[in-house]
Design a protein around this motif. Structure first.
Motif, PDB file in Angstrom:
ATOM      1  N   UNK A   1       2.269   5.719  10.504  1.00  0.00           N
ATOM      2  CA  UNK A   1       3.166   4.799  10.310  1.00  0.00           C
ATOM      3  C   UNK A   1       4.735   5.350  10.110  1.00  0.00           C
ATOM      4  N   UNK A   2       5.432   4.603  10.656  1.00  0.00           N
ATOM      5  CA  UNK A   2       7.090   4.893  10.575  1.00  0.00           C
ATOM      6  C   UNK A   2       7.457   6.364  10.763  1.00  0.00           C
TER       7      UNK A   2
ATOM      8  N   UNK B   1      10.466   3.302   4.078  1.00  0.00           N
ATOM      9  CA  UNK B   1      11.156   1.814   4.004  1.00  0.00           C
ATOM     10  C   UNK B   1      11.499   1.187   5.153  1.00  0.00           C
ATOM     11  N   UNK B   2      11.704   0.148   5.361  1.00  0.00           N
ATOM     12  CA  UNK B   2      12.261  -0.632   6.742  1.00  0.00           C
ATOM     13  C   UNK B   2      13.645  -0.948   6.733  1.00  0.00           C
ATOM     14  N   UNK B   3      14.161  -1.256   7.753  1.00  0.00           N
ATOM     15  CA  UNK B   3      15.689  -1.056   7.925  1.00  0.00           C
ATOM     16  C   UNK B   3      16.244  -0.313   9.122  1.00  0.00           C
TER      17      UNK B   3
ATOM     18  N   UNK C   1      10.262  -1.605  11.140  1.00  0.00           N
ATOM     19  CA  UNK C   1      10.032  -2.858  10.876  1.00  0.00           C
ATOM     20  C   UNK C   1       9.490  -3.462   9.656  1.00  0.00           C
ATOM     21  N   UNK C   2       8.764  -2.434   8.875  1.00  0.00           N
ATOM     22  CA  UNK C   2       7.911  -2.516   7.746  1.00  0.00           C
ATOM     23  C   UNK C   2       8.035  -1.579   6.730  1.00  0.00           C
ATOM     24  N   UNK C   3       8.058  -1.746   5.665  1.00  0.00           N
ATOM     25  CA  UNK C   3       7.691  -0.878   4.538  1.00  0.00           C
ATOM     26  C   UNK C   3       6.381  -0.246   4.716  1.00  0.00           C
ATOM     27  N   UNK C   4       6.336   1.131   4.361  1.00  0.00           N
ATOM     28  CA  UNK C   4       5.171   1.960   4.462  1.00  0.00           C
ATOM     29  C   UNK C   4       4.509   2.156   2.863  1.00  0.00           C
ATOM     30  N   UNK C   5       4.018   0.935   2.346  1.00  0.00           N
ATOM     31  CA  UNK C   5       4.031   0.570   0.995  1.00  0.00           C
ATOM     32  C   UNK C   5       2.937   1.571   0.278  1.00  0.00           C
ATOM     33  N   UNK C   6       1.948   2.065   1.037  1.00  0.00           N
ATOM     34  CA  UNK C   6       1.078   3.009   0.312  1.00  0.00           C
ATOM     35  C   UNK C   6       1.365   4.253   0.246  1.00  0.00           C
ATOM     36  N   UNK C   7       2.681   4.535   0.622  1.00  0.00           N
ATOM     37  CA  UNK C   7       3.522   5.815   0.148  1.00  0.00           C
ATOM     38  C   UNK C   7       4.677   5.471  -0.515  1.00  0.00           C
ATOM     39  N   UNK C   8       4.798   4.429  -1.314  1.00  0.00           N
ATOM     40  CA  UNK C   8       5.590   4.075  -2.135  1.00  0.00           C
ATOM     41  C   UNK C   8       5.231   4.278  -3.732  1.00  0.00           C
TER      42      UNK C   8
ATOM     43  N   UNK D   1       8.815  -5.399  -2.246  1.00  0.00           N
ATOM     44  CA  UNK D   1      10.109  -4.585  -1.720  1.00  0.00           C
ATOM     45  C   UNK D   1      10.423  -3.336  -2.693  1.00  0.00           C
ATOM     46  N   UNK D   2      10.529  -2.407  -2.087  1.00  0.00           N
ATOM     47  CA  UNK D   2      11.082  -1.270  -3.134  1.00  0.00           C
ATOM     48  C   UNK D   2      12.682  -1.227  -3.261  1.00  0.00           C
ATOM     49  N   UNK D   3      13.319  -2.149  -2.720  1.00  0.00           N
ATOM     50  CA  UNK D   3      14.789  -2.520  -3.285  1.00  0.00           C
ATOM     51  C   UNK D   3      14.845  -3.914  -4.191  1.00  0.00           C
TER      52      UNK D   3
END
Length: 269
Positions: free
Chosen positions: A46-47, A83-85, A109-116, A206-208
């Motif tokens: 991922x990412x 994170x995405x962007x 395209x997408x946040x890697x939520x499980x690593x936030x 969102x992490x932001x």
């Protein structure tokens, strides 16, 4: 006084050696390298992206992996974005004649939520309003003073057993355990009423947070209030900022910085 010819000749010898011998020719440095690289997604990760220098005339490499700081690396490297962007990667290639820089921008395209970390803590277990005496689990006010309008107090009995569970699949479940507290927008006001539980409702994370707002994460429910809600039914909007979070406690603040905000203290179930 006349200097003897032999002595004068001896004096001239150093000058002859200094002016008559040519210094070693300085080796030319040559042309600086040309910097370039490729960036491609890594299958199954991922990412994560593979970086490969395609620079010419280079023997050393430093990468700026979207942080603004160059770190010594190799011609082949990888970069990971949680994170995405739009992310900008830069390569500084070093060669015999100096260095050169190349950059590329990739869109994640997408946040890697499980690593936030905040998301991991949010989804680790259920959460309930802090029932402890003096906890002031619910306060109401402004962004600058969250308790300006209502500084808190004890919870109603039907609030103490409410449980909110955030799933890693971005589904939220609310278990009222038989009764839900009616806030100021549901009659009769400020009493325990019918059970308003819901299960597996979509939420976004969102992490932001919006610029100028406090918080380290953002939870959004795509539903009008009070159809769905967190904490109480009379919140300004279904946008909740995580102000702080640990394994055992969390503070959420609903509403934007321009709205009336409700702030909630939660404890782990």
């Amino acid at each position: 006084m006349r200097i003897p010819l032999i002595f004068a000749s001896v004096l001239l010898l150093p000058a002859m050696f200094m002016t008559g011998c040519s210094p070693d020719k300085v080796k030319e440095l040559g042309e600086p390298p040309t910097a370039s690289f490729s960036i491609t997604p890594v299958a199954g990760k991922t990412n994560t992206y593979a970086l490969a220098s395609t620079s010419e005339g280079a023997w050393g490499y430093s990468w700026d992996k979207g942080t603004g700081i160059y770190t010594k690396g190799n011609a082949l490297d990888t970069v990971y974005f949680p994170t995405k962007g739009a992310k900008t990667v830069r390569l500084r290639a070093f060669g015999q004649g100096g260095s050169a820089v190349a950059e590329q921008t990739v869109t994640v395209d997408a946040d890697d939520l499980l690593n936030i970390p905040q998301f991991v803590l949010l989804t680790a277990h259920g959460w309930k309003l802090d029932p402890a005496d003096g906890a002031n689990a619910v306060i109401v006010g402004t962004e600058g003073n969250p308790g300006q309008y209502f500084g808190g107090g004890g919870l109603a009995d039907c609030q103490k057993d409410d449980v909110y569970t955030f799933g890693t699949n971005l589904k939220l479940s609310y278990n009222a355990n038989g009764s839900t507290f009616n806030a100021g927008n549901i009659n009769p006001n400020y009493t325990c009423g019918p059970d308003r539980s819901y299960t597996n409702f979509d939420f976004a994370y969102s992490p932001t947070v919006p610029t100028g707002s406090a918080g380290i994460g953002l939870i959004t429910l795509n539903s009008p209030v009070p159809d769905k809600f967190i904490g109480v039914t009379d919140i300004s909007s279904n946008s909740y900022r995580i102000i702080s979070i640990s394994a055992t406690a969390m503070v959420l603040r609903s509403g934007t910085a321009a709205q009336t905000v409700h702030q909630f203290k939660f404890v782990a179930q």
